[in-house]
Write an enzyme that holds these catalytic residues in place. Structure first.
Site, PDB file in Angstrom:
ATOM      1  N   CYS A  70       0.865  -1.182   0.000  1.00 35.19           N
ATOM      2  CA  CYS A  70       0.000   0.000   0.000  1.00 35.19           C
ATOM      3  C   CYS A  70       0.897   1.225   0.000  1.00 35.19           C
ATOM      4  O   CYS A  70       1.741   1.374   0.896  1.00 35.19           O
ATOM      5  CB  CYS A  70      -0.901  -0.010   1.235  1.00 35.19           C
ATOM      6  N   CYS A 177      -0.510   3.496  -7.206  1.00 33.89           N
ATOM      7  CA  CYS A 177      -1.363   2.882  -6.192  1.00 33.89           C
ATOM      8  C   CYS A 177      -1.456   1.410  -6.531  1.00 33.89           C
ATOM      9  O   CYS A 177      -1.662   1.046  -7.702  1.00 33.89           O
ATOM     10  CB  CYS A 177      -2.750   3.530  -6.180  1.00 33.89           C
TER      11      CYS A 177
END
Length: 263
Positions: A70, A177
């Site tokens: 993440c 991302c």
């Protein structure tokens, strides 16, 4: 071998699938936070608290390494995660692949969440690794959430909006991302001209094996199990995860042992 991965949602699937390709015999622990996502709008302190909870839940399974799959958690929580787990459990963060993209292209776009786009963190990476390339930062509001819900219509709309902000002559797109790697084909198709896409999953998987002194063995017997943790609870692979090839590649056969191990 046991490797844990953590993320707010299913963005961890890309790195998990990359580990599975390199080591089909590795046991995987996937720890996410469906009750607390999205993490992007949270304060750095909140992100750190939620990331620590995910990491500690994964650590109960005694992995040899933890992948922070993440970007948001890597930005805000990596020092706290390393302080809590290392040296017993090496912690590997996720950094956007700006360096390899800028090494091979003169015009680069970075697709990232609105919170990351324009942030000091991302601007610092551009300054350090941009290699003089012309770099455009492209905010992608709603894309990570749409991918996490496996919402086809919302994903298509978010991808189209980001593609419209991307220069037509861009040569490389950095997927800033982890969720975006799950829809790389759709992103590629939406761009005005052919461009190379740069994700982080393969590099993170390779770095994780190096950290624990393991060699890639893609021909190993596919004996690796799968444990799933959802906001600290033993769970199963979600229907949303199975909507993506990366989720399906992990296999559902080991979902039952996940619950057994948690007990």
């Amino acid at each position: 071998m046991k490797i844990a991965l953590m993320d707010s949602g299913i963005g961890l699937l890309a790195a998990a699938a990359a580990i599975r390709r390199l080591r089909p015999d590795a046991d995987l622990v996937l720890s996410s936070d469906p009750d607390g996502m999205p993490w992007g709008p949270r304060t750095p302190e909140d992100v750190t608290a939620h990331a620590l909870a995910c990491a500690l839940a994964a650590a109960e399974h005694r992995p040899q390494a933890l992948i922070v799959a993440c970007n948001t958690a890597t930005v805000h929580a990596l020092p706290a995660l390393r302080a809590a787990l290392e040296p017993a459990v090496p912690v590997v963060g996720t950094v956007p692949a700006i360096k390899p993209a800028a090494a091979g292209a003169r015009k680069v776009a970075i697709w990232a969440t609105p919170a990351t786009t324009g942030s000091p963190y991302q601007r610092g990476l551009i300054e350090d690794f941009g290699n003089g390339a012309e770099i455009t930062e492209v905010p992608c509001p709603g894309l990570a959430d749409a991918v996490d819900r496996a919402d086809e219509a919302a994903t298509a709309a978010a991808v189209a909006a980001a593609a419209a902000l991307t220069p037509s002559d861009v040569e490389a797109v950095v997927l800033g991302c982890t969720h975006y790697e799950l829809v790389a084909d759709r992103i590629r198709a939406a761009l005005a001209a052919p461009a190379l896409l740069y994700g982080s999953a393969d590099a993170v998987a390779a770095q994780t094996l190096r950290r624990i002194g393991a060699e890639p063995r893609p021909d190993a017997a596919p004996t690796g199990s799968l444990a799933v943790i959802l906001s600290g609870r033993a769970g199963a692979v979600t229907p949303e995860a199975l909507a993506y090839a990366e989720g399906r590649s992990l296999g559902a056969a080991a979902v039952a042992p996940a619950a057994a191990e948690a007990r």
